[in-house]
Motif scaffolding. Structure first.
Motif, PDB file in Angstrom:
ATOM      1  N   PRO A  29      80.273 -44.041 -35.652  1.00 53.56           N
ATOM      2  CA  PRO A  29      79.087 -43.324 -35.173  1.00 53.56           C
ATOM      3  C   PRO A  29      78.820 -42.062 -35.998  1.00 53.56           C
ATOM      4  O   PRO A  29      79.746 -41.358 -36.389  1.00 53.56           O
ATOM      5  CB  PRO A  29      79.439 -42.966 -33.724  1.00 53.56           C
ATOM      6  CG  PRO A  29      80.548 -43.896 -33.354  1.00 53.56           C
ATOM      7  CD  PRO A  29      81.309 -44.152 -34.623  1.00 53.56           C
ATOM      8  N   GLY A  30      77.575 -41.802 -36.266  1.00 56.40           N
ATOM      9  CA  GLY A  30      77.202 -40.573 -36.963  1.00 56.40           C
ATOM     10  C   GLY A  30      76.667 -40.764 -38.357  1.00 56.40           C
ATOM     11  O   GLY A  30      76.050 -39.840 -38.907  1.00 56.40           O
ATOM     12  N   THR A  41      75.951 -33.683 -21.279  1.00 55.68           N
ATOM     13  CA  THR A  41      75.919 -33.307 -22.696  1.00 55.68           C
ATOM     14  C   THR A  41      76.411 -34.446 -23.569  1.00 55.68           C
ATOM     15  O   THR A  41      75.803 -34.774 -24.602  1.00 55.68           O
ATOM     16  CB  THR A  41      76.772 -32.049 -22.937  1.00 55.68           C
ATOM     17  OG1 THR A  41      76.282 -30.972 -22.129  1.00 55.68           O
ATOM     18  CG2 THR A  41      76.721 -31.644 -24.405  1.00 55.68           C
ATOM     19  N   VAL A  42      77.519 -35.072 -23.174  1.00 61.10           N
ATOM     20  CA  VAL A  42      78.060 -36.206 -23.934  1.00 61.10           C
ATOM     21  C   VAL A  42      77.071 -37.359 -23.948  1.00 61.10           C
ATOM     22  O   VAL A  42      76.854 -38.002 -24.988  1.00 61.10           O
ATOM     23  CB  VAL A  42      79.406 -36.651 -23.343  1.00 61.10           C
ATOM     24  CG1 VAL A  42      79.870 -37.960 -23.979  1.00 61.10           C
ATOM     25  CG2 VAL A  42      80.459 -35.567 -23.544  1.00 61.10           C
ATOM     26  N   TRP A  43      76.428 -37.626 -22.805  1.00 58.89           N
ATOM     27  CA  TRP A  43      75.463 -38.726 -22.731  1.00 58.89           C
ATOM     28  C   TRP A  43      74.267 -38.474 -23.641  1.00 58.89           C
ATOM     29  O   TRP A  43      73.819 -39.376 -24.356  1.00 58.89           O
ATOM     30  CB  TRP A  43      74.990 -38.898 -21.293  1.00 58.89           C
ATOM     31  CG  TRP A  43      73.932 -39.959 -21.155  1.00 58.89           C
ATOM     32  CD1 TRP A  43      74.096 -41.306 -21.133  1.00 58.89           C
ATOM     33  CD2 TRP A  43      72.519 -39.727 -21.029  1.00 58.89           C
ATOM     34  NE1 TRP A  43      72.887 -41.944 -20.994  1.00 58.89           N
ATOM     35  CE2 TRP A  43      71.899 -41.002 -20.935  1.00 58.89           C
ATOM     36  CE3 TRP A  43      71.725 -38.578 -20.975  1.00 58.89           C
ATOM     37  CZ2 TRP A  43      70.529 -41.142 -20.802  1.00 58.89           C
ATOM     38  CZ3 TRP A  43      70.352 -38.725 -20.845  1.00 58.89           C
ATOM     39  CH2 TRP A  43      69.777 -39.994 -20.757  1.00 58.89           C
ATOM     40  N   LEU A  96      74.181 -36.530 -26.330  1.00 58.04           N
ATOM     41  CA  LEU A  96      74.628 -36.631 -27.724  1.00 58.04           C
ATOM     42  C   LEU A  96      74.805 -38.087 -28.138  1.00 58.04           C
ATOM     43  O   LEU A  96      74.441 -38.475 -29.261  1.00 58.04           O
ATOM     44  CB  LEU A  96      75.940 -35.860 -27.908  1.00 58.04           C
ATOM     45  CG  LEU A  96      75.839 -34.332 -27.845  1.00 58.04           C
ATOM     46  CD1 LEU A  96      77.224 -33.709 -27.954  1.00 58.04           C
ATOM     47  CD2 LEU A  96      74.940 -33.809 -28.965  1.00 58.04           C
ATOM     48  N   GLN A  97      75.363 -38.911 -27.242  1.00 56.90           N
ATOM     49  CA  GLN A  97      75.519 -40.335 -27.554  1.00 56.90           C
ATOM     50  C   GLN A  97      74.166 -41.001 -27.751  1.00 56.90           C
ATOM     51  O   GLN A  97      74.000 -41.834 -28.650  1.00 56.90           O
ATOM     52  CB  GLN A  97      76.294 -41.033 -26.429  1.00 56.90           C
ATOM     53  CG  GLN A  97      77.782 -40.720 -26.416  1.00 56.90           C
ATOM     54  CD  GLN A  97      78.501 -41.435 -25.281  1.00 56.90           C
ATOM     55  OE1 GLN A  97      77.896 -41.848 -24.299  1.00 56.90           O
ATOM     56  NE2 GLN A  97      79.810 -41.586 -25.422  1.00 56.90           N
ATOM     57  N   TRP A  98      73.196 -40.624 -26.933  1.00 58.85           N
ATOM     58  CA  TRP A  98      71.859 -41.208 -27.073  1.00 58.85           C
ATOM     59  C   TRP A  98      71.217 -40.791 -28.393  1.00 58.85           C
ATOM     60  O   TRP A  98      70.626 -41.619 -29.099  1.00 58.85           O
ATOM     61  CB  TRP A  98      70.986 -40.772 -25.903  1.00 58.85           C
ATOM     62  CG  TRP A  98      69.578 -41.292 -26.005  1.00 58.85           C
ATOM     63  CD1 TRP A  98      69.129 -42.539 -25.680  1.00 58.85           C
ATOM     64  CD2 TRP A  98      68.439 -40.567 -26.482  1.00 58.85           C
ATOM     65  NE1 TRP A  98      67.788 -42.633 -25.927  1.00 58.85           N
ATOM     66  CE2 TRP A  98      67.335 -41.449 -26.417  1.00 58.85           C
ATOM     67  CE3 TRP A  98      68.252 -39.265 -26.954  1.00 58.85           C
ATOM     68  CZ2 TRP A  98      66.054 -41.061 -26.813  1.00 58.85           C
ATOM     69  CZ3 TRP A  98      66.983 -38.882 -27.347  1.00 58.85           C
ATOM     70  CH2 TRP A  98      65.900 -39.759 -27.268  1.00 58.85           C
ATOM     71  N   ASP A 143      71.394 -43.576 -35.505  1.00 55.97           N
ATOM     72  CA  ASP A 143      72.151 -44.594 -36.231  1.00 55.97           C
ATOM     73  C   ASP A 143      71.293 -45.819 -36.549  1.00 55.97           C
ATOM     74  O   ASP A 143      71.626 -46.600 -37.451  1.00 55.97           O
ATOM     75  CB  ASP A 143      73.384 -45.028 -35.425  1.00 55.97           C
ATOM     76  CG  ASP A 143      74.564 -44.099 -35.660  1.00 55.97           C
ATOM     77  OD1 ASP A 143      74.525 -43.320 -36.636  1.00 55.97           O
ATOM     78  OD2 ASP A 143      75.535 -44.158 -34.883  1.00 55.97           O
ATOM     79  N   ILE A 191      72.769 -39.736 -31.197  1.00 55.46           N
ATOM     80  CA  ILE A 191      73.483 -40.352 -32.319  1.00 55.46           C
ATOM     81  C   ILE A 191      73.179 -41.841 -32.402  1.00 55.46           C
ATOM     82  O   ILE A 191      72.953 -42.390 -33.489  1.00 55.46           O
ATOM     83  CB  ILE A 191      75.001 -40.106 -32.177  1.00 55.46           C
ATOM     84  CG1 ILE A 191      75.311 -38.606 -32.333  1.00 55.46           C
ATOM     85  CG2 ILE A 191      75.775 -40.911 -33.214  1.00 55.46           C
ATOM     86  CD1 ILE A 191      76.756 -38.255 -32.072  1.00 55.46           C
ATOM     87  N   GLY A 192      73.146 -42.524 -31.245  1.00 57.72           N
ATOM     88  CA  GLY A 192      72.844 -43.952 -31.237  1.00 57.72           C
ATOM     89  C   GLY A 192      71.447 -44.243 -31.751  1.00 57.72           C
ATOM     90  O   GLY A 192      71.229 -45.226 -32.467  1.00 57.72           O
ATOM     91  N   THR A 193      70.495 -43.363 -31.379  1.00 57.42           N
ATOM     92  CA  THR A 193      69.121 -43.553 -31.860  1.00 57.42           C
ATOM     93  C   THR A 193      69.019 -43.325 -33.360  1.00 57.42           C
ATOM     94  O   THR A 193      68.402 -44.114 -34.082  1.00 57.42           O
ATOM     95  CB  THR A 193      68.164 -42.594 -31.127  1.00 57.42           C
ATOM     96  OG1 THR A 193      68.248 -42.832 -29.711  1.00 57.42           O
ATOM     97  CG2 THR A 193      66.733 -42.802 -31.589  1.00 57.42           C
TER      98      THR A 193
END
Length: 208
Positions: A54-55, A21-23, A25-27, A33, A29-31
């Motif tokens: 981030p965000g 789930t964290v991975w 969400l990071q992907w 951004d 948000i990173g995309t």
């Protein structure tokens, strides 16, 4: 050893969903951004603040969607959208790609559309083997003239990645409508049958 194996599996059951789930969400948000790159350098939050938070890209993407949606919902906005669509349809190669994507997006995201609103049980890939599929509509165009009777257009997703799959046309009588929601059906497919949806109330009562 059996106790260690049991603890290891229990730890995986707790950590794996959280880590995935964290991975994801990071992907995401990173995309999103990356949308900050459309802003001039002096307007970018990283340049103004001197460090990255981030965000901000997520907020910018949501803001752009809301503004575009608000503009496209009024009379002038609809005229601009129509003009933009006609312009893209006049460009070779672009029009073939854009028109296909536009039709699919209109079908999937339209409030009046029925795509992926119903989960069905179908025999696939052979008689006697069953899987879950989603109704995407009914056959149209030239294909409909060659099919006798009531047929449904059905998408059969693969597991554990439902973004790949098969488009088939089946008789409506060969599709068993399920009472589970599309979300529950997707969870069932992604989990390869491990996460089973709850049984309908009437089916539970029949078992007792």
């Amino acid at each position: 050893m059996s106790a260690l194996r049991k603890w290891l599996l229990a730890g995986l059951l707790v950590i794996a969903p959280v880590a995935i789930t964290v991975w994801v969400l990071q992907w995401i948000i990173g995309t999103l951004d990356q949308t900050l790159l459309i802003l001039p350098l002096e307007w970018q939050p990283d340049h103004l603040l001197g460090f990255h938070i981030p965000g901000f890209g997520v907020l910018l993407a949501l803001s752009v969607l809301l503004v575009v949606g608000a503009v496209a919902s009024n009379f002038i906005g609809r005229r601009l959208v129509d003009w933009w669509n006609r312009l893209l349809h006049r460009i070779p190669i672009v029009r073939s790609i854009y028109s296909g994507v536009k039709q699919v997006s209109d079908t999937l995201f339209s409030e009046n559309g029925n795509a992926f609103r119903t989960a069905v049980l179908v025999e696939w890939p052979r008689q006697g083997a069953w899987t879950i599929a989603f109704v995407t509509g009914v056959p149209r165009g030239d294909t409909a003239t060659h099919l006798q009777g009531d047929y449904l257009s059905v998408y059969v997703p693969t597991t554990p990645n439902p973004t790949g799959g098969y488009f088939i046309m089946l008789k409506a009588s060969d599709c068993i409508e399920l009472k589970m929601s599309v979300d529950d059906a997707l969870k069932y497919i992604v989990s390869m049958g491990v996460v089973a949806p709850a049984m309908p109330v009437d089916a539970t009562e029949k078992l007792h």
